[in-house]
Design an enzyme around this catalytic site. Sequence first.
Site, mmCIF file in Angstrom:
data_model
loop_
_atom_site.group_PDB
_atom_site.id
_atom_site.type_symbol
_atom_site.label_atom_id
_atom_site.label_comp_id
_atom_site.label_asym_id
_atom_site.label_seq_id
_atom_site.Cartn_x
_atom_site.Cartn_y
_atom_site.Cartn_z
ATOM 1 N N PHE A 111 10.141 14.435 -5.418
ATOM 2 C CA PHE A 111 10.781 15.700 -5.028
ATOM 3 C C PHE A 111 9.843 16.808 -5.468
ATOM 4 O O PHE A 111 9.524 16.929 -6.652
ATOM 5 C CB PHE A 111 12.132 15.873 -5.737
ATOM 6 C CG PHE A 111 12.779 17.223 -5.491
ATOM 7 C CD1 PHE A 111 13.905 17.319 -4.695
ATOM 8 C CD2 PHE A 111 12.272 18.384 -6.058
ATOM 9 C CE1 PHE A 111 14.507 18.557 -4.468
ATOM 10 C CE2 PHE A 111 12.860 19.619 -5.837
ATOM 11 C CZ PHE A 111 13.989 19.709 -5.035
ATOM 12 N N GLU A 112 9.411 17.605 -4.524
ATOM 13 C CA GLU A 112 8.714 18.825 -4.896
ATOM 14 C C GLU A 112 8.809 19.820 -3.754
ATOM 15 O O GLU A 112 8.758 19.459 -2.576
ATOM 16 C CB GLU A 112 7.252 18.580 -5.302
ATOM 17 C CG GLU A 112 6.373 17.925 -4.272
ATOM 18 C CD GLU A 112 4.931 17.710 -4.792
ATOM 19 O OE1 GLU A 112 4.702 17.828 -6.013
ATOM 20 O OE2 GLU A 112 4.051 17.427 -3.962
#
Length: 401
Positions: free
Chosen positions: A277-278
């Site tokens: 997740f980014e």
Amino acid sequence: MHLTASVRKFRRYIIGTIAFVTFLAVYFRESWYLSSGDRAINRMNLSMKQPPATDPNNARANAAIISLVRNSELDGMLASMRQFESSFNARYSYPWVFFNNEPFSDEFKERTQAATSGSCSYEIIPKEHWDVPDWIDQSRLEQAFKDMDDKWVKHGSQLSYHKMCRWFSGFFFRHPALDNFKYYWRVEPDVKFFCDIEYDVFRFMETHNKTYGFTINVYDDPNTLPNLWPSTTAFLDQHPNYLHSDNSLTWLTDSTSRPKHTQTANGYSTCHFWSNFEVGDLDFWRSPAYTSYFDWLDQTGGFFYERWGDAPVHSVALGLFAANEQIHWFRDIGYQHSVFSNCPDDDKCHGCQKNKLTPLTYWLNSEDCRPGWFKQVCESRQRTGGMDDEAEEMCRQSHGF
């Protein structure tokens, strides 16, 4: 009288037993079931504040959702898309950009396009961005893979994993398909999103001048990267001007929480933002500081002779070259990948255990790097004076600032 004394004694025994059991329950909940970050959040007891809802009819930010995915991962990708679209993208219809080192099948294209109201594009990674570079010594590579297997390094001898880490570290932002975008949100197969996100995350990044957003912050296996930090400090010796004055060195070099990690990694705490997740600003990766840094690392061969992940590479670069205040913890976005999760204590979140880093895997609680991050944030805000009410209360309760 004898009977009454016996009853009283029995009652005292019962009350004492209940108190002892209650104590044990609280103790094990705090010391065993919860990670250190979970405990810190529970102690802070801060209110959950989402930014104001965003009108989806307003102009979108210049952004895309990106996924590196194989045809064989279609079902896992669709599962992620259903949750992501329901939680966020059905309101905003941001486009998806799918990447693969092989052509996508017609079935993959048809079913993923049907899963979103946004447009989809399907991109092939250039061979020069994916293949093992010609300066890598094949015999040394084979020996390194054997050595990593001997140390039980996960994915240590999986060549495709090394290629993936290198691509995300140095090449995804160079793909022509992203040339005209400024922001991206990375979504992988088989991840979960638990909360209703009623504001435009990309516009939040834009409005608040954020460079990077994360949800999960954990330690890495130090056996994957023993030479990453020495290579990094050698780079800084040559380019001291790239070190930001509001850096996150406290978090990157902490040796108090897991000193053996820091020692094995030769000065790096191994704390990193879990990059499955980014949300990020592509201009940071395109900057001279980061591209020079990646090229320096790449020439060492560490992506193959060791197992440098894109998560620690991204995190070290952000911790050195970006302002701490430009890195944002999306505490309000519920997310899970594998055994780790970010589950806010909020009515907009469903289907996850509130404030639990590892809801099912208790023995991984020691992997939590959030307390060190809280300390870094507090030090930075105290130094720069950028303390909002929530950060000030967090710092007061957790670190006495």
